[in-house]
Design a protein around this motif. Structure first.
Motif, PDB file in Angstrom:
ATOM      1  N   ILE A  15      -1.529   8.276   8.149  1.00  0.00           N
ATOM      2  CA  ILE A  15      -1.710   7.714   6.809  1.00  0.00           C
ATOM      3  C   ILE A  15      -1.076   6.336   6.707  1.00  0.00           C
ATOM      4  O   ILE A  15      -1.602   5.425   6.062  1.00  0.00           O
ATOM      5  CB  ILE A  15      -1.132   8.668   5.721  1.00  0.00           C
ATOM      6  CG1 ILE A  15      -1.550   8.218   4.317  1.00  0.00           C
ATOM      7  CG2 ILE A  15       0.379   8.749   5.790  1.00  0.00           C
ATOM      8  CD1 ILE A  15      -3.008   8.402   4.007  1.00  0.00           C
ATOM      9  N   GLY A  16       0.064   6.156   7.390  1.00  0.00           N
ATOM     10  CA  GLY A  16       0.723   4.852   7.390  1.00  0.00           C
ATOM     11  C   GLY A  16      -0.115   3.799   8.079  1.00  0.00           C
ATOM     12  O   GLY A  16      -0.248   2.667   7.596  1.00  0.00           O
ATOM     13  N   CYS A  17      -0.709   4.153   9.218  1.00  0.00           N
ATOM     14  CA  CYS A  17      -1.564   3.208   9.945  1.00  0.00           C
ATOM     15  C   CYS A  17      -2.806   2.852   9.133  1.00  0.00           C
ATOM     16  O   CYS A  17      -3.257   1.697   9.134  1.00  0.00           O
ATOM     17  CB  CYS A  17      -1.971   3.807  11.296  1.00  0.00           C
ATOM     18  SG  CYS A  17      -0.596   3.974  12.460  1.00  0.00           S
ATOM     19  N   GLU A  18      -3.356   3.838   8.431  1.00  0.00           N
ATOM     20  CA  GLU A  18      -4.512   3.574   7.556  1.00  0.00           C
ATOM     21  C   GLU A  18      -4.139   2.568   6.475  1.00  0.00           C
ATOM     22  O   GLU A  18      -4.913   1.661   6.152  1.00  0.00           O
ATOM     23  CB  GLU A  18      -4.975   4.885   6.930  1.00  0.00           C
ATOM     24  CG  GLU A  18      -6.206   4.753   6.060  1.00  0.00           C
ATOM     25  CD  GLU A  18      -6.617   6.081   5.430  1.00  0.00           C
ATOM     26  OE1 GLU A  18      -7.053   6.069   4.254  1.00  0.00           O
ATOM     27  OE2 GLU A  18      -6.483   7.124   6.108  1.00  0.00           O
ATOM     28  N   GLY A  19      -2.933   2.718   5.923  1.00  0.00           N
ATOM     29  CA  GLY A  19      -2.473   1.785   4.897  1.00  0.00           C
ATOM     30  C   GLY A  19      -2.329   0.371   5.421  1.00  0.00           C
ATOM     31  O   GLY A  19      -2.684  -0.599   4.743  1.00  0.00           O
ATOM     32  N   VAL A  20      -1.808   0.228   6.642  1.00  0.00           N
ATOM     33  CA  VAL A  20      -1.664  -1.106   7.239  1.00  0.00           C
ATOM     34  C   VAL A  20      -3.026  -1.740   7.478  1.00  0.00           C
ATOM     35  O   VAL A  20      -3.233  -2.937   7.209  1.00  0.00           O
ATOM     36  CB  VAL A  20      -0.875  -1.022   8.568  1.00  0.00           C
ATOM     37  CG1 VAL A  20      -0.836  -2.391   9.250  1.00  0.00           C
ATOM     38  CG2 VAL A  20       0.550  -0.537   8.318  1.00  0.00           C
ATOM     39  N   GLY A  31       3.466   7.438 -10.470  1.00  0.00           N
ATOM     40  CA  GLY A  31       3.226   8.364  -9.377  1.00  0.00           C
ATOM     41  C   GLY A  31       1.770   8.515  -9.003  1.00  0.00           C
ATOM     42  O   GLY A  31       1.458   9.071  -7.954  1.00  0.00           O
ATOM     43  N   TYR A  32       0.825   8.035  -9.858  1.00  0.00           N
ATOM     44  CA  TYR A  32      -0.580   8.293  -9.543  1.00  0.00           C
ATOM     45  C   TYR A  32      -1.205   7.265  -8.615  1.00  0.00           C
ATOM     46  O   TYR A  32      -2.385   7.366  -8.265  1.00  0.00           O
ATOM     47  CB  TYR A  32      -1.423   8.463 -10.815  1.00  0.00           C
ATOM     48  CG  TYR A  32      -1.502   7.306 -11.780  1.00  0.00           C
ATOM     49  CD1 TYR A  32      -1.099   7.469 -13.092  1.00  0.00           C
ATOM     50  CD2 TYR A  32      -2.024   6.083 -11.421  1.00  0.00           C
ATOM     51  CE1 TYR A  32      -1.203   6.442 -14.015  1.00  0.00           C
ATOM     52  CE2 TYR A  32      -2.139   5.049 -12.322  1.00  0.00           C
ATOM     53  CZ  TYR A  32      -1.728   5.231 -13.620  1.00  0.00           C
ATOM     54  OH  TYR A  32      -1.833   4.203 -14.523  1.00  0.00           O
ATOM     55  N   TYR A  33      -0.450   6.252  -8.172  1.00  0.00           N
ATOM     56  CA  TYR A  33      -1.022   5.289  -7.237  1.00  0.00           C
ATOM     57  C   TYR A  33      -1.239   5.938  -5.879  1.00  0.00           C
ATOM     58  O   TYR A  33      -0.364   6.624  -5.345  1.00  0.00           O
ATOM     59  CB  TYR A  33      -0.116   4.066  -7.099  1.00  0.00           C
ATOM     60  CG  TYR A  33      -0.108   3.177  -8.322  1.00  0.00           C
ATOM     61  CD1 TYR A  33      -1.297   2.736  -8.895  1.00  0.00           C
ATOM     62  CD2 TYR A  33       1.076   2.776  -8.913  1.00  0.00           C
ATOM     63  CE1 TYR A  33      -1.308   1.934 -10.019  1.00  0.00           C
ATOM     64  CE2 TYR A  33       1.087   1.965 -10.036  1.00  0.00           C
ATOM     65  CZ  TYR A  33      -0.107   1.550 -10.590  1.00  0.00           C
ATOM     66  OH  TYR A  33      -0.111   0.752 -11.700  1.00  0.00           O
ATOM     67  N   THR A  34      -2.421   5.707  -5.289  1.00  0.00           N
ATOM     68  CA  THR A  34      -2.797   6.370  -4.046  1.00  0.00           C
ATOM     69  C   THR A  34      -3.065   5.400  -2.902  1.00  0.00           C
ATOM     70  O   THR A  34      -3.322   5.845  -1.779  1.00  0.00           O
ATOM     71  CB  THR A  34      -4.061   7.210  -4.263  1.00  0.00           C
ATOM     72  OG1 THR A  34      -5.118   6.349  -4.715  1.00  0.00           O
ATOM     73  CG2 THR A  34      -3.822   8.316  -5.289  1.00  0.00           C
ATOM     74  N   ASN A  89       0.853  -1.181   0.000  1.00  0.00           N
ATOM     75  CA  ASN A  89       0.000   0.000   0.000  1.00  0.00           C
ATOM     76  C   ASN A  89       0.892   1.234   0.000  1.00  0.00           C
ATOM     77  O   ASN A  89       1.789   1.359   0.844  1.00  0.00           O
ATOM     78  CB  ASN A  89      -0.899  -0.010   1.242  1.00  0.00           C
ATOM     79  CG  ASN A  89      -2.061   0.956   1.122  1.00  0.00           C
ATOM     80  OD1 ASN A  89      -1.913   2.081   0.657  1.00  0.00           O
ATOM     81  ND2 ASN A  89      -3.242   0.512   1.545  1.00  0.00           N
ATOM     82  N   ARG A  90       0.668   2.129  -0.957  1.00  0.00           N
ATOM     83  CA  ARG A  90       1.495   3.345  -1.021  1.00  0.00           C
ATOM     84  C   ARG A  90       1.340   4.197   0.238  1.00  0.00           C
ATOM     85  O   ARG A  90       2.222   4.979   0.590  1.00  0.00           O
ATOM     86  CB  ARG A  90       1.122   4.162  -2.263  1.00  0.00           C
ATOM     87  CG  ARG A  90       1.534   3.527  -3.576  1.00  0.00           C
ATOM     88  CD  ARG A  90       3.033   3.362  -3.718  1.00  0.00           C
ATOM     89  NE  ARG A  90       3.686   4.574  -4.145  1.00  0.00           N
ATOM     90  CZ  ARG A  90       3.988   4.865  -5.413  1.00  0.00           C
ATOM     91  NH1 ARG A  90       3.698   4.015  -6.383  1.00  0.00           N
ATOM     92  NH2 ARG A  90       4.598   5.978  -5.728  1.00  0.00           N
ATOM     93  N   LYS A  91       0.220   4.043   0.939  1.00  0.00           N
ATOM     94  CA  LYS A  91       0.037   4.769   2.199  1.00  0.00           C
ATOM     95  C   LYS A  91       1.050   4.304   3.242  1.00  0.00           C
ATOM     96  O   LYS A  91       1.520   5.098   4.063  1.00  0.00           O
ATOM     97  CB  LYS A  91      -1.388   4.577   2.709  1.00  0.00           C
ATOM     98  CG  LYS A  91      -2.457   5.208   1.828  1.00  0.00           C
ATOM     99  CD  LYS A  91      -3.848   4.902   2.349  1.00  0.00           C
ATOM    100  CE  LYS A  91      -4.916   5.496   1.431  1.00  0.00           C
ATOM    101  NZ  LYS A  91      -6.290   5.153   1.883  1.00  0.00           N
ATOM    102  N   VAL A  92       1.373   3.004   3.210  1.00  0.00           N
ATOM    103  CA  VAL A  92       2.388   2.486   4.131  1.00  0.00           C
ATOM    104  C   VAL A  92       3.746   3.094   3.817  1.00  0.00           C
ATOM    105  O   VAL A  92       4.489   3.530   4.706  1.00  0.00           O
ATOM    106  CB  VAL A  92       2.450   0.947   4.051  1.00  0.00           C
ATOM    107  CG1 VAL A  92       3.601   0.402   4.892  1.00  0.00           C
ATOM    108  CG2 VAL A  92       1.133   0.334   4.505  1.00  0.00           C
ATOM    109  N   LEU A  93       4.077   3.145   2.533  1.00  0.00           N
ATOM    110  CA  LEU A  93       5.342   3.758   2.125  1.00  0.00           C
ATOM    111  C   LEU A  93       5.378   5.230   2.513  1.00  0.00           C
ATOM    112  O   LEU A  93       6.386   5.724   3.047  1.00  0.00           O
ATOM    113  CB  LEU A  93       5.522   3.608   0.608  1.00  0.00           C
ATOM    114  CG  LEU A  93       5.763   2.190   0.089  1.00  0.00           C
ATOM    115  CD1 LEU A  93       5.639   2.156  -1.426  1.00  0.00           C
ATOM    116  CD2 LEU A  93       7.132   1.690   0.512  1.00  0.00           C
TER     117      LEU A  93
END
Length: 493
Positions: free
Chosen positions: A270-275, A306-309, A173-177
C-alpha cells in the motif's frame, strides 16, 4: 388586584460563538467568493447549493442521545426523525451524489459555498458558524482528479491576490503514511491508539519541530507550561522509521525525493502504491507548468480527518504576520483536502471515488487584509441632500439619474430639518460626494456638488490659502450634474 409583572426586555447581544458581519466584510467576502467561483467555473465545475438542514443519519458522524444530540452538531427531533444543521459541505455532497446518481453526469464536478454550523466550544477566532468554499470531483478514481484540484487551488489563490511565492501547496498520500506505519509494525486494529498518536504528532511538525515530534513518538512530551502529553511508546527503531517522512528536503527533485520515500516503504504494497500515485501527480502537474515554486511533494502532510483514503493536500501561506504579542510568524494554512473514496459508499453500498478541497473563507480574507488586498474603508453612496421637503420628487429624479449612470446613490431619508446632520450622515456613510439643491438652485437650474473626500483632505492638511485655491464644492448646471459627479469619482479612484 395584583400588579402585572413587567416582562424583561430581551438582551440585544449576539449569541456566544456567533458574529455579525457588516458592510465591507460582507462585500469583500462576496467579491472573493465570486472570484473563486470564476476559477472553478473555468475548470468545468458546476455550482451546487444544498439545504442547510440534513438528517443526522445522512451526516453520519454524529448520533443523538435521549436528551440532546451529541456534541458537534446543532440538531433537533421532528416527527421521530433527527435533523441537524450541516457541519460541512462534503457530507451533503455525498448524499446528493447518492440521491441523484442516475441523473448527474459522472464524474460529477461541483463547487459549493456557504455557512456551516458546529456545536463546539467557541474560542478566539473559533466560531460556531463560519463559511466554507469547497470544490470536489465525485466518480473519478484517477489521481489526475487530485492533480487538477491542486492546480485549481494554486490558480485560485493567485486569482484572489495571493502572489506566487507567498503560498505553497503541499501534497502527500495517506497510503504512504499507512505504508510507513505498516513497516514500523503499527498496522492492525490493536494498534489504532498508537497510530492516532503518531499521526497527530506528525501533524504538529511545523509547531513542535523534529525534537517535539520525536518525543511524542516515544515516552511523551512536556510543554513549556508543564502539561504532559503521553507519547506513542514506540521503540527507537520504530520511531526512526516514522521520522523518515519528516526529512522532507524540498531542494531535492521530485524524482529523487519520491525514490527515497519508496525505499522507506518498500516492505508495504500500500505504501508503494501511494508513492507511485504521488509520482503520477507530480508528473501531471509538471506537464502543466506547476513547479515546486507552487506545489511540492511533502510526506509530512497528514490532514486530520479520518476518511481520507489517498492523496491529501494543504495550501499554506508563507509570508509573515505579527501575532497578538507582536511576534513574527507565518500565516499558515488556508485550505486543505484530499481523496475520500468511502464516503458515498455509506449510501450506495458501492465504493464511489471522490476528491476535493475546502478553503477557509475567513482565514483567506484575513490573509488578503494582511497583504493589503482588501479595502477596509469601502466607498459609500453619493448622498442627495434634502433642502426642501416639497421637492422630494425632484431629489428622487436626481438620484435616479445617478443610478442609471451606474453611480451608487441615495436620497437622505432622515429628518432634513438640520442640514448639518445630513452632512454628518454622509461622512458616516463614507460618501464621496453630496448633492445640494434648494429652492434657489432649482430656480436657477443649478446644483451644488460637494467633494467630501477632497474636503476631508483639505480640513486635515491645507492652509487657508491652499483651501481657497482648491475648492471642494462646485456649482454646475443641473444637466451637467451626472458628468461632474462621475469626474470626481474617477479622479479619486
Amino acid at each position: 388586584m395584583a400588579k402585572m409583572k413587567k416582562q424583561p426586555r430581551p438582551k440585544a447581544q449576539t449569541p456566544k460563538g456567533f458574529q455579525d458581519y457588516f458592510g465591507t466584510d460582507v462585500t469583500a467576502r462576496t467579491e472573493m467568493l465570486n472570484t473563486i467561483a470564476g476559477v472553478y467555473h473555468r475548470y468545468g465545475f458546476d455550482a451546487l447549493e444544498t439545504s442547510a438542514v440534513e438528517t443526522v443519519e445522512a451526516l453520519g458522524k454524529f448520533l443523538p442521545d435521549v436528551d440532546r444530540p451529541n456534541e458537534g452538531v446543532f440538531a433537533w427531533e421532528e416527527d421521530s426523525d433527527w435533523l441537524a444543521l450541516r457541519y460541512d459541505l462534503t457530507a451533503p455532497l455525498a448524499r446528493v451524489a447518492a440521491q441523484y446518481r442516475n441523473d448527474l453526469p459522472f464524474p460529477y464536478r461541483r463547487y459549493a459555498m456557504g455557512p456551516v454550523w458546529r456545536n463546539e466550544k467557541p474560542g478566539p477566532g473559533r466560531f460556531r458558524q463560519f463559511y466554507q468554499c469547497d470544490a470536489d470531483t465525485v466518480g473519478a478514481g484517477s489521481v489526475a482528479a487530485d492533480a487538477e484540484i491542486c492546480a485549481m487551488l494554486a490558480d485560485t489563490l493567485e486569482a484572489v491576490g495571493i502572489e506566487r511565492g507567498d503560498y505553497i501547496i503541499r501534497v502527500n498520500n495517506r497510503k504512504v503514511l499507512n505504508g510507513l506505519l505498516e513497516v514500523a509494525g503499527l498496522s492492525g486494529d490493536d494498534k489504532e491508539v498508537e497510530r492516532g498518536i503518531v499521526l497527530r504528532a506528525i501533524d504538529k511538525l511545523d509547531r513542535l519541530g523534529l525534537s517535539g515530534v520525536r518525543e511524542l513518538l516515544g515516552e511523551g512530551r512536556k510543554d513549556e507550561s508543564g502539561d504532559y502529553t503521553k507519547g506513542a511508546q514506540l521503540s527507537d527503531e520504530q520511531a526512526e522509521i516514522v521520522m523518515l517522512i519528516t526529512q522532507n528536503e524540498m531542494s531535492l527533485s521530485a524524482t529523487s525525493h519520491l525514490l527515497s520515500i519508496k525505499e522507506a516503504v518498500k516492505g508495504s504494497p500500500i505504501g508503494c502504491e501511494g508513492v507511485d500515485e504521488l509520482a503520477e501527480i507530480s508528473g501531471l502537474l509538471s506537464a502543466q507548468g506547476y513547479g515546486p515554486d507552487r506545489i511540492v511533494i511533502d510526506p509530512s502532510v497528514v490532514r486530520g480527518l479520518g476518511y481520507y483514503t489517498g492523496p491529501v493536500y494543504e495550501a499554506e501561506l508563507t509570508f509573515e504576520i505579527k501575532d497578538d504579542k507582536g511576534r513574527p510568524r507565518n500565516f499558515g494554512s488556508v485550505a486543505g483536502g484530499g481523496r475520500y473514496d468511502d464516503l458515498v459508499k455509506r449510501f450506495t453500498g458501492q465504493e464511489v471515488p471522490a476528491t476535493g478541497v475546502s478553503i477557509g473563507v475567513d482565514r483567506l480574507l484575513a490573509a488578503l487584509r494582511a497583504k493589503g488586498r482588501v479595502d477596509t474603508t469601502a466607498q459609500g453612496p453619493v448622498v442627495v441632500t434634502v433642502m426642501d421637503r416639497d421637492r422630494m420628487s425632484d431629489y428622487q429624479t436626481m438620484v435616479s439619474e445617478l443610478r442609471n449612470a451606474s453611480i451608487r446613490a441615495e436620497v437622505y431619508l432622515g429628518n432634513p430639518k438640520n442640514f448639518g446632520n445630513q452632512l454628518k450622515y454622509a461622512d458616516k456613510r463614507n460618501s464621496p460626494v453630496a448633492i445640494i439643491a434648494g429652492s434657489d438652485e432649482f430656480d436657477k437650474g443649478i446644483v451644488q456638488i460637494k467633494d467630501l473626500i477632497l474636503g476631508a483632505e483639505i480640513a486635515k492638511n491645507a492652509t487657508l490659502e491652499e483651501w481657497k485655491d482648491r475648492p471642494s464644492q462646485y456649482e454646475v448646471p443641473r444637466d451637467e450634474m451626472v458628468a461632474k459627479v462621475r469626474a470626481i469619482l474617477d479622479e479619486h479612484s
